[in-house]
Design a protein around this motif. Structure first.
Motif: not given
Length: 163
Positions: A61-65, A105-110
């Motif tokens: 999440f932090h790197s790829r997304v 991760s939740r913040t990154v994907t929101a």
């Protein structure tokens, strides 16, 4: 929280959060010594499994997304190194790192679409794939952790008053 009827994204996020809870459950009622115990030839320990889960959250999440380079995140180059414990790693510090990684991760994907694609060494993957991969990865590791924790609890002296 189990969700039985919902849209695809809600289902995926709920299943991932359920597995995240299972990862944290690995450390339930273990002491610091038990959490570091190696019962198998690999680097796998209960605390190491949770530390590895922090690594996995950050990689996917932090790197790829989010697109932050691994080096900027301070991630080890090797997956095996993600299981290595330092003297400063405690149940509380690793638990806190995992909770913080999950929240980020939740913040990154929101707000991202499930069809959005991200680079991976095997080719592009969409967010849907990443959720599915994370659910499977955490389910597998939670199972490993359950077995290790069960073995550790079985080693404890038995209370003769409860027999």
């Amino acid at each position: 929280m189990e969700i039985h009827v919902a849209n695809e994204r809600t289902q995926l996020e709920a299943r991932l959060d359920s597995q995240r809870e299972q990862i944290l459950g690995i450390l339930a009622d273990l002491d610091e010594h038990e959490a570091r115990a190696r019962l198998v030839p690999s680097l796998t320990t209960p605390l190491g499994l949770v530390k590895h889960a922090v690594f996995v959250e950050r990689i996917w999440f932090h790197s790829r997304v989010a697109g932050v380079p691994r080096a900027e995140l301070g991630l080890p180059d090797s997956v095996d190194d993600s299981f290595v414990l330092t003297p400063g790693d405690t149940i509380e510090s690793v638990r806190r790192s995992f909770l913080e990684a999950c929240a980020h991760s939740r913040t990154v994907t929101a707000g991202r679409d499930l069809d959005e694609q991200f680079p991976w060494h095997r080719g592009p993957v969409d967010l849907r794939f990443i959720y599915g991969h994370m659910i499977a990865e955490f389910a597998r590791h939670a199972g490993h952790g359950d077995i290790l924790a069960e073995q550790l609890r079985a080693r404890r002296p038995q209370d003769p008053t409860t027999s």
